[in-house]
Design an enzyme around this catalytic site. Structure first.
Site, PDB file in Angstrom:
ATOM      1  N   GLN A   1       0.934  -1.270   0.055  1.00 34.14           N
ATOM      2  CA  GLN A   1       0.258   0.172   0.085  1.00 34.14           C
ATOM      3  C   GLN A   1       0.846   1.211   0.019  1.00 34.14           C
ATOM      4  O   GLN A   1       1.649   1.339   0.864  1.00 34.14           O
ATOM      5  CB  GLN A   1      -0.836   0.052   1.195  1.00 34.14           C
ATOM      6  CG  GLN A   1      -1.963   1.170   1.465  1.00 34.14           C
ATOM      7  CD  GLN A   1      -2.658   1.249   2.689  1.00 34.14           C
ATOM      8  OE1 GLN A   1      -2.020   0.898   3.782  1.00 34.14           O
ATOM      9  NE2 GLN A   1      -3.896   1.512   2.847  1.00 34.14           N
ATOM     10  N   GLY A   2       0.554   2.055  -1.111  1.00 36.18           N
ATOM     11  CA  GLY A   2       1.206   3.420  -0.963  1.00 36.18           C
ATOM     12  C   GLY A   2       0.401   4.593  -0.705  1.00 36.18           C
ATOM     13  O   GLY A   2      -0.239   5.336  -1.386  1.00 36.18           O
TER      14      GLY A   2
ATOM     15  N   SER B   1       0.355   6.523   3.006  1.00 40.22           N
ATOM     16  CA  SER B   1       1.116   7.580   3.853  1.00 40.22           C
ATOM     17  C   SER B   1       2.144   8.172   3.200  1.00 40.22           C
ATOM     18  O   SER B   1       3.042   7.590   2.262  1.00 40.22           O
ATOM     19  CB  SER B   1       1.403   7.071   5.277  1.00 40.22           C
ATOM     20  OG  SER B   1       0.436   6.499   6.054  1.00 40.22           O
TER      21      SER B   1
ATOM     22  N   ASN C   1      -5.822   6.763  17.622  1.00 43.66           N
ATOM     23  CA  ASN C   1      -7.037   6.866  18.709  1.00 43.66           C
ATOM     24  C   ASN C   1      -7.319   8.189  18.790  1.00 43.66           C
ATOM     25  O   ASN C   1      -8.360   8.527  19.211  1.00 43.66           O
ATOM     26  CB  ASN C   1      -6.491   6.081  19.848  1.00 43.66           C
ATOM     27  CG  ASN C   1      -6.603   4.434  19.773  1.00 43.66           C
ATOM     28  OD1 ASN C   1      -6.688   4.022  18.618  1.00 43.66           O
ATOM     29  ND2 ASN C   1      -6.400   3.897  20.929  1.00 43.66           N
TER      30      ASN C   1
ATOM     31  N   GLU D   1     -14.714  -2.699   5.284  1.00 45.38           N
ATOM     32  CA  GLU D   1     -14.673  -3.989   6.192  1.00 45.38           C
ATOM     33  C   GLU D   1     -14.391  -3.845   7.717  1.00 45.38           C
ATOM     34  O   GLU D   1     -13.288  -3.292   7.995  1.00 45.38           O
ATOM     35  CB  GLU D   1     -13.733  -5.046   5.418  1.00 45.38           C
ATOM     36  CG  GLU D   1     -13.049  -6.156   6.234  1.00 45.38           C
ATOM     37  CD  GLU D   1     -14.045  -7.149   6.816  1.00 45.38           C
ATOM     38  OE1 GLU D   1     -15.403  -7.011   6.574  1.00 45.38           O
ATOM     39  OE2 GLU D   1     -13.834  -8.285   7.378  1.00 45.38           O
TER      40      GLU D   1
END
Lengths: 395, 351, 395, 351
Positions: free
Chosen positions: A126-127, A129, A381, A244
């Site tokens: 995944q690219g 951030s 969080n 999901e």
């Protein structure tokens, strides 16, 4: 009110248990239990085992090789896999790109890419951030400029999990700098071996190599690799965030870690008696157990609602916060249970039985440090609280 | 009442801070801390030459310090620099040898020409010396010591062992050790005693060992205060620089209030460490005040580490970022010489 | 480094102890110990006793009837008075208006008002807070309009502590509405019996009458009652905030309450043994004791510094936060120690010995609820954190 | 899995909420709750007529409920309205009498024509029934019971007492009581038993008493969930309205995050209360799950009360403000039938 699983659901759970018992190789299970980082082959072996039963693409429709499970079945599978010390699935292909293509991809993309995710031909990473944009994803800077039938990508991505094993990467890139930040983003697929891509390891606090930086210098990618429309990337990213949500709380991991902690405390002598009989330590364990029991029911409540509609942002954020807090608390207690014996750096090769710590607890401190990530990634969080605030203070 | 350091201690502190700033940068620290012998022996010798070890004991014992404030002065600076040199082991050893009047050995340790580690704790024994199972008989030690700080490369070991049910102190230079880095850097080892020849230094050493361990706990408290000061300042600096949503994250009030709660607690840690240092030579109260200090340090240091990582976000999780190593050290200090819960139980027992 | 008091300081402490033992009436001490609200006469008696020794205006110079104490002496007095269950001083005259007049008052004001504060002729109360402006004092709305040689005051003040006993009130009032909020405020003295003033009790959560609302309707006050210049009120209010800081942490109260709690726990049976031997409760007490020991030293550190300069805002806010948190924790533990026996409402008259709870703990729950105010008034703990933030995040 | 209320329970819940909203406003509640008999007898009777008491026991015992979810349905509504009626005592009494087959008395309680209180705890006895010192012999009770909820005005008392070392249950309508309001409203009393005539209902009642107390604990959990829902909503509303520094305080992130942490915990309380309710009829696990629930409720309710007061500021400290009374009730619930620490120790013992 009925807090029991149905007979069918119990039967499904038994089926999952049996499958895992038969198909999860011992050496992989032992690695997961002891906190040893998995090799590429370990992940691939587990993916292959699941795919042999059509259980890998848990949210995929049957016609694309998925199992056709409902939320409760996915929950049961996730819980049992965690309890059995099965590897976490590598989510980027099966849980992220797959659903994106099913929703936004062209028929050609689906036909070409989906089977390769399930059969293990491709390992996606995944690219998203970037160094300057952590929680503030809309602020991403990596540019993709149209040049004939191609895009030319320049920029830098970071926190790319397990990128060292990947041959493909899906990226969010800026395709229009002159509109509002969210409106100029596109979702594009890239071969890792395209000239101009460099992947560099990031070593984490506990010493492990789990994430990477990815540098793009004039990387030329066919325009057909775009998913969805140009500048539709934000819509896709948001879809993924809400797609999901059955395993957000990760209660299976917490249940597993609590059981292991209780076992460790019963075996650990402290001042002449088992640590499990030390009132202060026992009180901490009991509080954690109570918090976990409550969260399990909260999780089931959300699950029951989500069978009829989607989980709300509030609920998802709540599950994320409580789930991470509980696992981190258990990790801290496990570290604490070892006392001085938590000290050895797990990356050092030692003779067999050099340490008196049980093998399955030897990485307790490393796991504790590594799992500080749980409350940071995927929306920290604090970001989750901001999301809840929008709900609570609306109007 | 006077809360300023004496002139001598301020000089020691300044000298030490200058030396560590110049010579003990985080990159070389990390290189040394994780490869055998898990510290930088040349720098250890230089620290001895600066007088660091002499500060651990009194003049009439061959040093020039020995008070609680001498120990805290040194260890606060070691903590600020995240120094991985095995000075905790040295502190315990030189306090033990000085208390037992072993002047020759003391002199060698103070000079830095020899280095010793102290082996007390065992896998099954917690904090209670009475649980020590290692035995001395016929000039030989048998048993096992676990996570002995500074054991790698030590010239000799001081081993707590029982003979006829009494805990004594024994010296050996021929023990087999399995060396390793600790997760927060620095070395430790498992010590396997299998008919290992040893010399008896004291047949009844329970009290001097307990007293040396209290000095060690005080040292860890001061080290934590130094490390927390740095990590706190690092975090606040980062919060001022890090931009999210177009603003430095320092402007977000929820984050502000959290780091402020840590900052307040760090001041309380400084206070209670000062109090414990002032009581180190008071046999009737030392153990309780040291236990109080190490309890509060244990609670706070872990909170400080966790909040620092959280407020940094991902960058605080990386090996490359110095703050991550401070966070690890601050967490693992609680695992040394008895954690916050063990200290609390001592305070409860003393109440 | 030297954490010992000097011989002179120890001798002073002995003198204070002896004075309190000789001069604090038993019936007043018993009321303070049992949490019974004091009558007006109780406060007056204690003030008079102190003033007989010139100890009432603790910060006042000798020529105005003060004792000429330094910070350390004031600290020792406050600690001993708290430990001995002496009443809290009624601060509004001796600790607030007195210092204000000494700094900003005319000679006539000083000569007329200061002696009457010490000799008890006047009972002052405070008119600062308003319903709409809690922590945001600059936003106050009560207007004073110049009319010849008088001001005419209209508006409402609230949280006026012990106003029911007062014959005088000092107020912050808005004298200019057309400038920045802070710049249009004045400090003025008012006779309570001036026509147009109405004082109404506010009943607090635990049932007690401690604070009041004060309503001003066309209240005519001579302009000579102004303290300082017109529109200088904000400067005066800020001066007061930084003037007297030796007893911010209130460690004497916490020491007293901790000792009483330990004593109570040793006398309270729980499951067949004293509560003090219950590991979980003993652990809570020990943590509170450790926190208090640390705060006592922090307090002394600030005190030692303040002998040479003033305590910083950061330090004062830190002492306020920690001091209130610790006292509130002790109040909570005392309430908890009583178990079910904490339930009776203390305002109900019961036959002697009707309750089995010791007299000195009978108001434990009421005290706990009443002391929630500690973290709210005088600048809430959130405001204190904002003050610290200004220091920490400067530049 | 199904987390929706059954049709019957939803009707009961709706009826009750409507009744309490209309008839049990906070002003009249406070008036009744602090003056003898510390509740509103006419409203108690009306609640009985609405079926509240019948819901506490099963059909074959003379009621039409009796399951955990029946109890939680009622008490959640009582909690929302801060109802001061002595229904906790009634719940304990009717469960005891039903378990012992005392159909006539059950019928009178269910109808609301009589009211009973249950006297178990004593000044020196904590949670353990075995510590009960009150004795029954020769038709008479001797001893003292402390803080008996609902004693003021009760028609009779059910008293736990020992005879020959066995805990039995005894009925008396002639005990001397000293009545008082509780600090959070509602009545309780000290019961002085001095050769007080009593009737033996069961010589060995330890198990039925323990079981009734667990039903009472579950009821308190549900009451707290209802009260927390209201207090939380009140606080959030206040934060939206209250202006400070020219803005509603709801925009201050530090305050937002704190009330959100409370909101999240309230959801966990709802969950664990649901879990405990589902296990009430499972003798092997009921005690542990109820203890778990009451522990979490105890921890959370006090946090909720303290944060609500703090976030309100001064107004939350005043008698006039309804939130203050919710905060008091939520705190004092932890004092009823064993606090969070006592429940935690039960969970530890069951582990």
């Amino acid at each position: 009110m009925d807090l029991q699983f149905t007979q069918e659901e119990d039967a499904f759970r038994a089926e999952v248990k049996a499958f895992i018992a038969d198909n999860l190789p011992d050496h992989i299970q032992r690695k997961v239990r002891s906190g040893t980082p998995l090799d590429k082959e370990d992940f691939e072996a587990w993916h292959a085992a699941l795919n042999s039963r059509n259980w890998l693409g848990a949210t995929w429709p049957k016609e694309h090789g998925g199992p056709g499970w409902n939320n409760t079945q996915r929950h049961i599978f996730a819980e049992e896999a965690a309890l059995a010390y099965a590897p976490r699935l590598v989510a980027f292909g099966v849980s992220m790109l797959g659903p994106v293509l099913l929703k936004f991809g062209t028929e050609a993309q689906k036909a070409e890419i989906l089977p390769r995710i399930l059969n293990g031909d491709d390992w996606w990473c995944q690219g998203y951030s970037e160094p300057g944009a952590g929680s503030d994803l809309a602020n991403l800077k990596t540019r993709a400029v149209r040049d004939g039938d191609d895009y030319i990508i320049n920029g830098q991505k970071t926190w790319t999990t397990l990128g060292q094993h990947a041959n493909k990467i899906f990226c969010l890139v800026r395709t229009d700098a002159d509109v509002k930040p969210q409106e100029g983003i596109s979702f594009i697929l890239v071969d890792i071996d395209t000239p101009g891509i460099e992947m560099r390891p990031i070593r984490l606090i506990e010493g492990g190599h789990e994430v990477n930086e990815v540098f793009f210098t004039d990387v030329r990618v066919p325009a057909s690799n775009l998913v969805g429309q140009e500048n539709e990337g934000w819509t896709i990213a948001k879809y993924l965030l809400t797609h999901e949500r059955t395993n957000i709380a990760g209660t299976g991991y917490a249940m597993r870690d609590l059981a292991a902690l209780k076992d460790l405390a019963a075996r650990t002598m402290r001042n002449g008696k088992p640590l499990s009989e030390d009132p202060l330590f026992a009180a901490e364990m009991a509080e954690a157990e109570i918090d976990l029991e409550a969260l399990r029911v909260t999780n089931l409540r959300v699950l029951a609602e989500s069978e009829t509609g989607a989980a709300t942002n509030y609920e998802s954020s709540m599950l994320k916060i409580k789930g991470t807090v509980i696992v981190q608390r258990l990790n801290g207690l496990t570290r604490q249970a070892l006392g001085a014996a938590a000290a050895p750096f797990p990356a050092v090769d030692l003779p067999a039985n050099a340490l008196t710590v049980p093998e399955d607890a030897a990485a307790a401190a490393a796991t504790y440090f590594n799992n500080r990530k749980l409350s940071i990634f995927g929306g920290s969080n604090e970001i989750q609280r901001n999301i809840i605030a929008k709900d609570l203070f609306r109007g | 009442m006077d809360f300023t350091l004496s002139e001598d201690r301020r000089m020691l502190s300044d000298t030490l801070r200058r030396y560590l700033t110049d010579k003990y940068d985080i990159e070389s620290r990390n290189k040394a801390a994780y490869a055998a012998p898990f510290h930088a022996p040349a720098k250890y010798t230089e620290l001895a030459e600066l007088g660091v070890i002499g500060a651990f004991i009194a003049e009439d014992q061959g040093g020039f310090g020995g008070a609680g404030f001498d120990i805290t002065t040194v260890f606060e600076e070691l903590g600020r620099a995240l120094c991985a040199e095995p000075l905790l082991g040295t502190l315990l050893a030189v306090r033990l040898l000085a208390a037992l009047g072993k002047d020759d050995l003391v002199e060698e340790l103070v000079a830095g020409s020899k280095r010793a580690a102290v082996a007390v704790f065992e896998p099954e024994a917690g904090e209670r010396l009475s649980d020590i199972a290692t035995r001395f008989a016929d000039g030989k030690l048998n048993g096992r010591k676990s996570v002995v700080y500074g054991a790698p490369g030590a010239d000799f070991l001081l081993v707590a062992a029982q003979a006829d049910g009494i805990i004594g102190l024994y010296l050996t230079d021929s023990a087999e050790t399995i060396d390793y880095a600790m997760i927060d850097g620095g070395g430790a080892g498992e010590v396997l005693l299998d008919d290992t020849p040893a010399e008896c230094l004291a047949e009844d050493a329970g009290d001097v060992i307990a007293s040396a361990l209290d000095a060690g706990r005080l040292a860890l408290c001061a080290e934590a205060v130094g490390a927390m000061d740095v990590l706190l300042a690092t975090t606040i600096d980062y919060m001022k620089q890090r931009q999210q949503f177009g603003r430095p994250i320092a402007v977000f009030q929820a984050l502000q209030h959290r780091i402020i709660d840590v900052a307040i607690e760090v001041e309380q840690c400084r206070s209670i460490t000062t109090l414990a240092a002032s009581r180190l030579d008071d046999p009737a109260h030392c153990a309780k005040y040291v236990a109080m200090a190490k309890n509060l340090i244990g609670r706070t240091a872990i909170k400080c580490a966790e909040e620092a990582i959280q407020l940094h976000g991902g960058i605080g999780m990386t090996w490359e970022y110095p703050g991550a190593h401070y966070a690890k050290r601050l967490t693992m200090i609680d695992h040394q010489l008895g954690d916050a819960a063990i200290q609390l139980q001592k305070v409860m027992a003393a109440a």
